[in-house]
Design a protein around this motif. Sequence first.
Motif, mmCIF file in Angstrom:
data_model
loop_
_atom_site.group_PDB
_atom_site.id
_atom_site.type_symbol
_atom_site.label_atom_id
_atom_site.label_comp_id
_atom_site.label_asym_id
_atom_site.label_seq_id
_atom_site.Cartn_x
_atom_site.Cartn_y
_atom_site.Cartn_z
ATOM 1 N N VAL A 167 0.852 -1.195 0.000
ATOM 2 C CA VAL A 167 0.000 0.000 0.000
ATOM 3 C C VAL A 167 0.886 1.242 0.000
ATOM 4 N N VAL A 168 0.508 2.223 -0.787
ATOM 5 C CA VAL A 168 1.075 3.572 -0.721
ATOM 6 C C VAL A 168 -0.010 4.468 -0.139
ATOM 7 N N ARG A 169 0.305 5.164 0.966
ATOM 8 C CA ARG A 169 -0.690 6.018 1.620
ATOM 9 C C ARG A 169 -0.162 7.434 1.713
ATOM 10 N N GLY A 170 -0.869 8.374 1.107
ATOM 11 C CA GLY A 170 -0.406 9.746 1.152
ATOM 12 C C GLY A 170 -1.529 10.712 0.868
ATOM 13 N N ASN A 171 -1.203 12.006 0.911
ATOM 14 C CA ASN A 171 -2.209 12.990 0.504
ATOM 15 C C ASN A 171 -2.139 13.172 -1.011
ATOM 16 N N ALA A 172 -3.046 13.970 -1.537
ATOM 17 C CA ALA A 172 -3.164 14.082 -2.986
ATOM 18 C C ALA A 172 -1.901 14.638 -3.630
ATOM 19 N N SER A 173 -1.281 15.638 -3.025
ATOM 20 C CA SER A 173 -0.078 16.228 -3.604
ATOM 21 C C SER A 173 1.078 15.233 -3.607
ATOM 22 N N GLU A 174 1.214 14.449 -2.543
ATOM 23 C CA GLU A 174 2.278 13.439 -2.473
ATOM 24 C C GLU A 174 2.076 12.363 -3.525
ATOM 25 N N VAL A 175 0.846 11.919 -3.699
ATOM 26 C CA VAL A 175 0.565 10.868 -4.685
ATOM 27 C C VAL A 175 0.809 11.381 -6.096
ATOM 28 N N VAL A 193 -12.499 2.942 -4.473
ATOM 29 C CA VAL A 193 -13.351 3.043 -3.288
ATOM 30 C C VAL A 193 -13.278 4.465 -2.748
ATOM 31 N N ARG A 194 -14.427 5.068 -2.511
ATOM 32 C CA ARG A 194 -14.518 6.378 -1.868
ATOM 33 C C ARG A 194 -15.005 6.166 -0.440
ATOM 34 N N LEU A 195 -14.368 6.832 0.505
ATOM 35 C CA LEU A 195 -14.691 6.673 1.917
ATOM 36 C C LEU A 195 -15.047 8.025 2.521
ATOM 37 N N ALA A 196 -16.324 8.219 2.814
ATOM 38 C CA ALA A 196 -16.772 9.440 3.459
ATOM 39 C C ALA A 196 -16.789 9.193 4.959
ATOM 40 N N VAL A 197 -15.661 9.445 5.610
ATOM 41 C CA VAL A 197 -15.517 9.153 7.036
ATOM 42 C C VAL A 197 -14.403 10.036 7.591
ATOM 43 N N GLY A 198 -14.503 10.396 8.883
ATOM 44 C CA GLY A 198 -13.446 11.197 9.505
ATOM 45 C C GLY A 198 -13.972 12.499 10.081
ATOM 46 N N HIS A 199 -13.043 13.322 10.575
ATOM 47 C CA HIS A 199 -13.390 14.603 11.187
ATOM 48 C C HIS A 199 -12.253 15.584 10.938
ATOM 49 N N ARG A 200 -12.594 16.860 10.860
ATOM 50 C CA ARG A 200 -11.592 17.888 10.531
ATOM 51 C C ARG A 200 -10.488 17.980 11.577
ATOM 52 N N PHE A 201 -10.740 17.550 12.817
ATOM 53 C CA PHE A 201 -9.694 17.608 13.844
ATOM 54 C C PHE A 201 -8.482 16.760 13.464
ATOM 55 N N LEU A 202 -8.661 15.779 12.593
ATOM 56 C CA LEU A 202 -7.511 14.975 12.161
ATOM 57 C C LEU A 202 -6.444 15.850 11.515
ATOM 58 N N THR A 203 -6.845 16.938 10.897
ATOM 59 C CA THR A 203 -5.875 17.818 10.237
ATOM 60 C C THR A 203 -5.185 18.753 11.224
ATOM 61 N N LEU A 204 -5.614 18.750 12.481
ATOM 62 C CA LEU A 204 -5.040 19.640 13.488
ATOM 63 C C LEU A 204 -4.166 18.901 14.492
ATOM 64 N N VAL A 205 -3.921 17.623 14.248
ATOM 65 C CA VAL A 205 -3.096 16.803 15.139
ATOM 66 C C VAL A 205 -1.862 16.341 14.364
ATOM 67 N N THR A 206 -0.684 16.694 14.843
ATOM 68 C CA THR A 206 0.538 16.220 14.208
ATOM 69 C C THR A 206 0.632 14.714 14.362
ATOM 70 N N GLY A 207 0.701 14.019 13.230
ATOM 71 C CA GLY A 207 0.893 12.573 13.280
ATOM 72 C C GLY A 207 -0.331 11.753 12.978
ATOM 73 N N ALA A 208 -1.479 12.378 12.712
ATOM 74 C CA ALA A 208 -2.665 11.580 12.402
ATOM 75 C C ALA A 208 -2.457 10.760 11.127
ATOM 76 N N GLY A 209 -1.847 11.375 10.109
ATOM 77 C CA GLY A 209 -1.569 10.627 8.885
ATOM 78 C C GLY A 209 -0.536 9.539 9.098
ATOM 79 N N CYS A 210 0.476 9.834 9.927
ATOM 80 C CA CYS A 210 1.488 8.812 10.234
ATOM 81 C C CYS A 210 0.858 7.643 10.974
ATOM 82 N N ALA A 211 -0.046 7.956 11.915
ATOM 83 C CA ALA A 211 -0.743 6.890 12.626
ATOM 84 C C ALA A 211 -1.555 6.043 11.657
ATOM 85 N N LEU A 212 -2.194 6.682 10.691
ATOM 86 C CA LEU A 212 -2.951 5.928 9.695
ATOM 87 C C LEU A 212 -2.042 4.984 8.932
ATOM 88 N N GLY A 213 -0.843 5.453 8.559
ATOM 89 C CA GLY A 213 0.091 4.559 7.878
ATOM 90 C C GLY A 213 0.405 3.330 8.702
#
Length: 300
Positions: free
Chosen positions: A146-154, A207-227
């Motif tokens: 799996v490659v997991r990233g944001n749109a700009s990284e991909v 697959v499109r996933l409509a799930v989550g909350h905007r606070f994820l963007t305000l926590v350092t490491g949320a994307g890393c935790a997802l990885g």
Amino acid sequence: MTSAPVLPPDPTTAPPALPRDPETSGTLALADAAGEALLQLRASTPLVQCLTNEVTTNLVANALLAVGASPAMAAVPGEAEELAGVAGALLVNLGTPGPDQRACVEPTVAVAVGARTPWVLDPVAVGVLSVRTRLAARLLTERPAVVRGNASEVRALAGAASAGRGVDARDGVDAARAAAAGLAARYGTVVAVSGPVDLVTDGTHEVRLAVGHRFLTLVTGAGCALGGVVAAFSAVAEPLVAAVGASTLLGLAAERAAEHAAGPASFQVALVDHLHAVTSDDLAARVLAGATVDVVGVPA
């Protein structure tokens, strides 16, 4: 770290295809598979070797513990390779590629590939910063599960000019759709693009996933935790299910955490609590409610 290693899925055996009815049976099959994967993860406690961002190591490790995995955060040359050979999965996050991590990454990935250990690439800030961009390009040839990233990284991984700003995306998820499908088809991987609505593709299923909350963007490491959570799921499930299950689990935990959080700091603590509390039935139901599955060709 004393638990027996979990054998990864055999990449020579094709996983069963999702049903080709995208609106009903495909989503139901994916929901059931994600729920079953969470059950297997918690029953087997896979060891997840993490070469990850030193800024976010604590959150990644705690997220892995909360979902039921056993984290190993070894980035010492020699030791990292040893762990990759016995782990259930490997995470390679390029957030802070210091000298030790750069020395570890390619040998560790080579050992993982040789041991058939599924591994996940999180290309943090690729396209913006040159050292990690060159490293990510080499790593892609080792075909991560799996490659997991944001749109700009991909988009940058696929060779497009980056519109990112450090770890922040400036591109929308739809702008990365063709890049994600192309990377998936070229490297035999699954690409998960994080955004307000996540996109996960293996080049055939989208697959499109409509799930989550905007606070994820305000926590350092949320994307890393997802990885890290994607890697944990990869130890027990095929890559598309792993990416969808992990993304939905983190998103659902975020939704629940935000209900009681006063702000980003209390949200981060509650996020770990809810990662631990989500059940397999909860996860399957949230995939069913939030996912849409399409069977598509690879965009030109």
